[in-house]
Design an enzyme around this catalytic site. Structure first.
Site, PDB file in Angstrom:
ATOM      1  CE  LYS A   1      -4.434   1.064   0.247  1.00 11.87           C
ATOM      2  NZ  LYS A   1      -5.605   0.264  -0.164  1.00 11.87           N
TER       3      LYS A   1
ATOM      4  CG  ASP B   1      -7.430   3.237  -0.779  1.00  8.44           C
ATOM      5  OD1 ASP B   1      -7.899   2.094  -0.710  1.00  8.44           O
ATOM      6  OD2 ASP B   1      -7.520   4.042   0.172  1.00  8.44           O
TER       7      ASP B   1
END
Ligand code: NDP
Ligand code: 2IT
Length: 445
Positions: A124, A164
């Site tokens: 991430k 995201d």
């Protein structure tokens, strides 16, 4: 080492990272028995290795605003675990981003990606950049600066970022353009790309669709379905949009949406043109839902409140972490909510999860229920490797099949008795076993 001592050690090694510790605790609580009963895992010290990212990259992101001001943001990529495939996971641009949040998201991603059964490790990244009030040119220059550093760490066989919060098709476009320019190669290094340059059909709506496919399976296993159900959704971003679209397609009625300013209650249901309107609101960079009630007068706006106070059959939290607390959970249960399915990552606090589990309602954690987004990213990677785009029906059918398979895995490992499945245990144990076995087989690396 016992469980408590292990958790204390992780806490001592990661001070000031509450979200990361929250995510670790949830996984450890679920898999500890499996871990204790597998000396092979203990001999390889799998758990201590699993909570340590393989690599954390932090960097300066300087960029110039329209007025000529020099700004500095912080960029990150957490390459958490590559036991079952190259690092894979989104990029988040939001002022709240810090290392704790990206480590929690990267950690969750390891298990989520394992559940998809596609070869993807966990990662991430992101930045504390705030797009609110920024021009398109500023967003482009920020993305270019971010990628100028990130490009040296990623690659289509190494680490494949995606979107995201705050990173959608526009940002992926600017990031991809800069990667291609610097590296002089056209590869599937990012997913969520535009349809005409390597993107996959269904990827934009995939997370929300997957959440609803998963909810359908949960209801089916309990002898029920979505038809006529009242549904509360939070957020009004990418995931909320996909979920609202699919719920109304399957005969349910979405009655709420929310933003940082409060929530909308729409007794007529968020569907048809209203979904288009929601997209327009989001694209305005203003980040508020209040105007919805002016546009559709039957709807009411509840400033500063969360949608969980409304009586609904299903709740789909689709905004952000820890957006549904114990009080919200109690209100949902009191008002007869029977099913909570997480579109966001870790939207329910630990206390809220406890309330759901005590009440024995259907409750599924994000790492299982929102895996449709990364699943379709995996399908985009397959198409890029093959060099052939797939038809919409094929992508959607694969996505659906994989969501059903994730649900099956949750049942296999989380079924407590005939009437109750603990989806948190099911998702964590199933994901953990795959990653742990791969780590054992690959030696101490
Ligand atoms: P978007 O940026 O499209 O939408 C996010 C929404 O949540 C916005 O309404 C946003 O408003 C709100 N939000 C974000 N941060 C906060 C905060 N700190 N407090 C209150 N509200 C907040 O993002 P997505 O729809 O892509 O993501 C939503 C959730 O789904 C996230 O948890 C993400 O990790 C998760 N997810 C996303 C996937 C994807 O493919 N996009 C896949 C799987 C999960 P505002 O920005 O003003 O705060
Ligand atoms: O949280 C997530 O799973 C995502 N943001 C999607 C990640 C991806 O690589 O598609």
């Amino acid at each position: 080492m016992n469980k408590q001592a292990f958790l204390e050690k992780v806490a001592a090694r990661n001070p000031g990272q509450p979200e990361f510790l929250q995510a670790v605790k949830e996984v450890v609580e679920c898999i500890w028995d499996v871990y204790e009963n597998n000396p092979i895992f203990q001999d390889a010290n799998i758990l201590e290795r699993l909570v340590e990212p393989e690599r954390v990259i932090m960097f300066r992101v300087p960029w110039v605003s329209d007025s000529g001001e020099v700004n500095v943001n912080r960029g990150y990529r957490v390459e958490f675990n590559s036991a079952i495939g190259p690092y894979k996971g989104g990029l988040r641009f939001h002022p709240s981003v810090n290392l704790s949040i990206l480590k929690f998201l990267g950690f969750e991603q390891i298990f989520k990606n394992a559940l998809t059964t596609l070869p993807m490790g966990g990662g991430k990244g992101g930045s504390d950049f705030n797009f609110r009030g920024r021009s398109d040119g500023e967003i482009m220059r920020f993305c270019q600066s971010f990628m100028t550093e990130l490009q040296r760490h990623i690659g289509h066989r190494t680490d494949i970022p995606a979107g995201d919060i705050g990173v959608g098709a526009r940002e992926i476009g600017y990031l991809f353009g800069q990667y291609k320019r610097i590296r002089n190669e056209f590869t599937g290094v990012l997913t969520g790309k535009g349809l005409h340059w390597g993107g996959s059909l269904v990827r934009p709506e995939a997370t929300g669709f997957g959440v609803v496919y998963f909810a359908e399976e949960m209801l089916k296993a309990a002898g029920d379905n979505l038809e006529g159900k009242k549904v509360a959704i939070s957020g009004f971003g990418n995931v909320a949009w996909g979920a609202a679209t699919k719920v109304s397609e399957l005969g349910g009625k979405v009655v709420t949406l929310s933003g940082p300013d409060g929530y909308i209650y729409d007794p007529d249901g968020v569907q048809g043109d209203k979904i288009e309107y929601m997209l327009m609101l989001r694209a305005s960079n203003n980040d508020i839902v209040a105007p919805y009630a002016k546009e559709f007068p039957n709807a009411s706006f509840h400033p500063g409140k969360r949608p969980w106070e409304q009586p609904v059959d299903l709740a789909l939290p689709c905004a952000t972490q820890n957006e549904l607390d114990k009080k919200d959970a109690e209100a949902l249960i009191k008002n007869g909510c029977k099913c909570v399915v997480e579109g966001a990552n870790m939207p329910s606090t630990c206390d809220a999860v406890e309330v759901f589990q005590k009440a024995k309602i259907l409750y599924a954690p994000g790492k299982a229920a929102n895996a449709g987004g990364v699943t379709t990213s995996g399908l985009e990677m397959s198409q890029n490797y093959q060099g052939i785009p797939w038809q919409r029906e094929k992508v959607d059918a694969e996505l659906h099949k994989i969501m059903v398979r994730i649900h099956d895995q949750c049942l296999e490992y989380g079924r407590i008795d005939e009437n109750y499945t603990n989806y948190v245990i099911g998702a964590n144990v199933s994901g953990f076993l795959k990653v742990a076995r791969a780590m054992v087989e690959q030696g101490v690396v």
